[in-house]
Design a protein around this motif. Structure first.
Motif, short mmCIF file in Angstrom:
data_model
loop_
_atom_site.label_atom_id
_atom_site.label_comp_id
_atom_site.label_asym_id
_atom_site.label_seq_id
_atom_site.Cartn_x
_atom_site.Cartn_y
_atom_site.Cartn_z
N PRO A 228 89.77 7.31 14.75
CA PRO A 228 89.48 8.17 15.91
C PRO A 228 90.63 9.17 16.10
O PRO A 228 91.79 8.76 16.12
CB PRO A 228 89.40 7.20 17.10
CG PRO A 228 89.56 5.83 16.53
CD PRO A 228 90.14 5.95 15.17
N GLU A 229 90.30 10.45 16.22
CA GLU A 229 91.34 11.47 16.34
C GLU A 229 91.36 12.14 17.71
O GLU A 229 92.39 12.68 18.12
CB GLU A 229 91.14 12.54 15.26
CG GLU A 229 91.33 11.99 13.86
CD GLU A 229 91.03 13.01 12.76
OE1 GLU A 229 91.83 13.10 11.82
OE2 GLU A 229 90.00 13.71 12.86
N GLU A 230 90.24 12.14 18.41
CA GLU A 230 90.13 12.79 19.72
C GLU A 230 89.68 11.75 20.76
O GLU A 230 89.10 10.73 20.40
CB GLU A 230 89.08 13.92 19.67
CG GLU A 230 89.35 14.99 18.65
CD GLU A 230 90.40 15.99 19.13
OE1 GLU A 230 90.83 15.87 20.30
OE2 GLU A 230 90.78 16.87 18.35
N PRO A 231 89.94 12.02 22.06
CA PRO A 231 89.44 11.10 23.09
C PRO A 231 87.93 10.87 22.99
O PRO A 231 87.44 9.76 23.19
CB PRO A 231 89.80 11.81 24.40
CG PRO A 231 90.98 12.65 24.07
CD PRO A 231 90.76 13.10 22.65
N ASP B 266 86.17 10.65 20.41
CA ASP B 266 85.85 9.72 19.33
C ASP B 266 85.73 8.28 19.83
O ASP B 266 85.04 7.46 19.23
CB ASP B 266 86.91 9.80 18.23
CG ASP B 266 86.85 11.12 17.48
OD1 ASP B 266 85.79 11.78 17.54
OD2 ASP B 266 87.85 11.51 16.85
N PRO C 223 93.72 5.91 19.45
CA PRO C 223 93.59 7.13 18.64
C PRO C 223 94.57 7.10 17.48
O PRO C 223 95.69 6.58 17.60
CB PRO C 223 93.94 8.25 19.62
CG PRO C 223 93.73 7.66 20.98
CD PRO C 223 94.05 6.20 20.85
N ASN C 224 94.14 7.66 16.35
CA ASN C 224 94.96 7.78 15.13
C ASN C 224 95.35 6.46 14.48
O ASN C 224 96.27 6.40 13.67
CB ASN C 224 96.21 8.64 15.40
CG ASN C 224 95.85 10.01 15.89
OD1 ASN C 224 95.02 10.69 15.30
ND2 ASN C 224 96.42 10.42 17.01
#
Length: 385
Positions: A20-23, A25, A106-107
């Motif tokens: 996941p890269e963005e909120p 996601d 995230p990430n």
């Protein structure tokens, strides 16, 4: 969302590894994870240790666990996702069968395994990993000295940059300080637009402000673009739309998106598409009720008659814990697509999705009237009497 690995067998069992890269996601992940799935991810575990002297202490260690999912909790405001379940793989810190809650971050990648990957879940992964499906609208909400650069995605609004510059007041006979500060502010906003807005994805950029700030800013931006031969801005000039907002704060974006001018300009974006589909359904229900059905049984009967032109369905129905019920909705979606119908999956975080949920979460606009279905309902109710 970044797809790292995808390994799905012919029987639709298998696993995918995602980052996941963005909120937003996290919202997609919430719609992917279901009770009974297997989730492998990095997590923090509190571990008790006993020293040689017999004293007991505890410390927190990072480890990777594989859980059989039993409960899923999503906080839509903070975009946080917690998954609770039992450990199903040997681990030096956690016993087999012990409960643990993983907070997906995230990430940080995670691996999700399912016994059955259905078409709706696979399509969501495709959409989440394709940037063309994410932010198709951008907005610059501004006032003198303050600007927010936002991306409006199909599921939520993300603030990508905030620009603040102190603007001195105008003085009689001397406006140079005010003008220089204003120019510096405009320049920083232009840089933020170029840094955070992907013009190949975004279909429309709203520039909203009180007074004449938006006009003055756009004049400055395109004058500078001509001077510096900035092709990126000049080629995308038609995408900029100036609208009124009460302030430069993010909350003003809500009133901007409700503006009829904006709604017509955004007619080809996903969020606006959902609103239009629901509006079309209500109009059909009012004027031609034989071509507007809602409720699973009614919609399924209309589908058997191959009468569905547009299917409206809420994404929360695919989070149903009963596998048979969830499969029923997936079969309906697949069948409508096979019969050349359009399927609109509504986000339950959108106002339109909330309205659809009040209509059982599933509705359909038909190609042709099917009065016999409503007659059958009437007949069956009279037989019961």
């Amino acid at each position: 969302m970044k797809l790292v690995r995808k390994n799905i067998e012919k029987d639709n069992a298998g696993q995918v590894t995602l980052v996941p890269e963005e909120p937003e996601d996290m919202w997609h992940t919430y719609n992917l994870v279901q009770v009974g799935d297997s989730l492998r991810a990095s997590t923090i575990r509190k571990v008790q240790t006993e020293s040689s002297t017999g004293s007991v202490g505890s410390n927190r260690v990072r480890t990777t666990l594989t859980l059989c999912v039993e409960a899923i909790d999503f906080d839509s405001q903070a975009c946080q996702l917690r998954v609770k379940g039992t450990n199903i793989q040997e681990n030096e810190y956690v016993k087999m069968g012990a409960y643990h809650t993983i907070e997906l971050e995230p990430n940080r990648q995670f691996t999700l395994a399912k016994k059955q990957w259905d078409s709706v879940v696979l399509e969501r992964i495709e959409q989440a990993c394709d940037p063309a499906w994410s932010a198709d609208v951008a907005a610059v909400v501004m006032q003198e000295g303050l600007a927010h650069i936002c991306l409006v995605t199909p599921s939520m609004t993300l603030t990508r940059a905030k620009v603040e510059v102190n603007i001195p007041r105008k003085r009689k006979g001397n406006c140079s300080q005010h003008d220089r500060a204003l120019e510096r502010f405009y320049e920083q906003v232009v840089q933020a637009i170029q840094r955070h807005i992907h013009f190949d994805v975004v279909k429309c950029i709203l520039v909203a402000s009180p007074g004449f700030v938006r006009e003055q800013f756009c004049d400055y931006m395109f004058q500078q673009a001509v001077k510096t031969d900035n092709k990126l801005l000049l080629e995308n000039r038609s995408k900029f739309l100036q609208v009124h907002a009460s302030s430069g704060h993010k909350y003003s974006l809500k009133e901007v998106l409700c503006d009829p001018t904006v709604a017509s300009r955004l007619s080809d974006t996903k969020a606006a598409g959902e609103v239009k589909a629901l509006d079309d359904f209500y109009k059909m229900l009012q004027h031609e009720p034989d071509r507007a059905f809602y409720g699973l049984k009614q919609v399924e009967k209309a589908n058997e008659a191959m009468a569905i032109d547009t299917l409206l369905i809420s994404d929360e129905l695919f989070r149903h814990q009963d596998v048979a019920t969830r499969s029923r909705y997936v079969r309906l979606v697949d069948s409508v697509k096979e019969n050349a119908g359009t399927v609109r999956i509504f986000s339950s975080l959108h106002v339109s999705g909330e309205q659809l949920s009040q209509l059982t979460g599933v509705a359909a606009i038909l190609r042709f009237p099917v009065p016999e279905l409503s007659d059958q309902e009437d007949d069956s109710s009279s037989e019961e009497d």
